[in-house]
Scaffold this motif. Sequence first.
Motif, PDB file in Angstrom:
ATOM      1  N   ARG A 266      67.585  72.680  81.263  1.00 48.18           N
ATOM      2  CA  ARG A 266      67.950  74.379  80.986  1.00 48.18           C
ATOM      3  C   ARG A 266      69.628  74.122  80.535  1.00 48.18           C
ATOM      4  O   ARG A 266      69.962  74.898  79.804  1.00 48.18           O
ATOM      5  N   GLU A 267      70.147  72.890  80.614  1.00 49.96           N
ATOM      6  CA  GLU A 267      71.477  72.695  80.326  1.00 49.96           C
ATOM      7  C   GLU A 267      71.432  71.859  78.806  1.00 49.96           C
ATOM      8  O   GLU A 267      71.200  70.414  78.821  1.00 49.96           O
ATOM      9  N   LEU A 268      71.923  72.635  77.884  1.00 54.15           N
ATOM     10  CA  LEU A 268      71.718  72.040  76.486  1.00 54.15           C
ATOM     11  C   LEU A 268      72.652  70.822  76.349  1.00 54.15           C
ATOM     12  O   LEU A 268      72.114  69.830  75.530  1.00 54.15           O
ATOM     13  N   ALA A 269      73.871  70.658  76.799  1.00 54.55           N
ATOM     14  CA  ALA A 269      74.406  69.381  76.747  1.00 54.55           C
ATOM     15  C   ALA A 269      73.789  68.119  77.369  1.00 54.55           C
ATOM     16  O   ALA A 269      73.748  67.163  76.789  1.00 54.55           O
TER      17      ALA A 269
ATOM     18  N   ALA B 245      72.488  65.015  75.431  1.00 54.52           N
ATOM     19  CA  ALA B 245      72.981  63.767  75.618  1.00 54.52           C
ATOM     20  C   ALA B 245      71.642  62.769  76.266  1.00 54.52           C
ATOM     21  O   ALA B 245      71.733  61.535  75.715  1.00 54.52           O
ATOM     22  N   ALA B 246      70.596  63.378  76.884  1.00 55.68           N
ATOM     23  CA  ALA B 246      69.338  62.624  77.156  1.00 55.68           C
ATOM     24  C   ALA B 246      68.640  62.058  76.043  1.00 55.68           C
ATOM     25  O   ALA B 246      68.293  61.013  75.804  1.00 55.68           O
ATOM     26  N   PHE B 247      68.546  62.986  74.789  1.00 55.69           N
ATOM     27  CA  PHE B 247      67.942  62.483  73.625  1.00 55.69           C
ATOM     28  C   PHE B 247      68.651  61.549  72.814  1.00 55.69           C
ATOM     29  O   PHE B 247      68.191  60.761  72.241  1.00 55.69           O
ATOM     30  N   ASP B 248      70.057  61.739  72.823  1.00 57.45           N
ATOM     31  CA  ASP B 248      70.881  60.822  72.237  1.00 57.45           C
ATOM     32  C   ASP B 248      70.834  59.247  72.800  1.00 57.45           C
ATOM     33  O   ASP B 248      70.503  58.367  72.122  1.00 57.45           O
ATOM     34  N   ALA B 249      70.651  59.456  74.192  1.00 52.15           N
ATOM     35  CA  ALA B 249      70.458  58.111  74.887  1.00 52.15           C
ATOM     36  C   ALA B 249      69.139  57.467  74.491  1.00 52.15           C
ATOM     37  O   ALA B 249      68.929  56.174  74.698  1.00 52.15           O
ATOM     38  N   LEU B 250      68.288  58.315  74.603  1.00 54.69           N
ATOM     39  CA  LEU B 250      66.724  57.930  74.348  1.00 54.69           C
ATOM     40  C   LEU B 250      66.623  57.371  72.930  1.00 54.69           C
ATOM     41  O   LEU B 250      65.909  56.169  72.732  1.00 54.69           O
TER      42      LEU B 250
ATOM     43  N   GLY C  56      62.233  84.119  80.659  1.00 50.21           N
ATOM     44  CA  GLY C  56      63.367  83.614  81.295  1.00 50.21           C
ATOM     45  C   GLY C  56      64.263  82.682  80.736  1.00 50.21           C
ATOM     46  O   GLY C  56      63.873  82.296  79.334  1.00 50.21           O
ATOM     47  N   ASP C  57      65.169  82.088  81.208  1.00 47.14           N
ATOM     48  CA  ASP C  57      66.442  81.626  80.264  1.00 47.14           C
ATOM     49  C   ASP C  57      65.749  80.116  80.390  1.00 47.14           C
ATOM     50  O   ASP C  57      65.293  79.468  81.196  1.00 47.14           O
TER      51      ASP C  57
END
Length: 101
Positions: free
Chosen positions: A63-66, A70-75, A100-101
């Motif tokens: 739910r935390e965009l940052a 970062a996780a997709f960049d690392a992947l 929901g958010d």
Amino acid sequence: MARWRGKVALVTGASAGIGRAVARRLADEGLRVVGWGRRAEALEALGEELEGRDFAWRSVELRELAQLRAAFDALRATHGGVDVLVNSAGVSGDAPLVGGD
């Protein structure tokens, strides 16, 4: 499953329940599994359980965009991309399923 061997599978919610079971099964089938979840301890334990298989994990609050970016960049940097997505992450607490958010 033979055609998926060696492909990258991203499993969200891999720290527990269905996500954990799917991550384990895909690793057993020879996929390169990346497991994301909130609980680092549970993911680390899964990594130890899957020793010898191609499993990487990252603690991510989806739910935390940052964190997600970062996780997709690392992947992408380590695995080149995703071939299979198993979106099994859940929301705990009183968050409504719809709206929901």
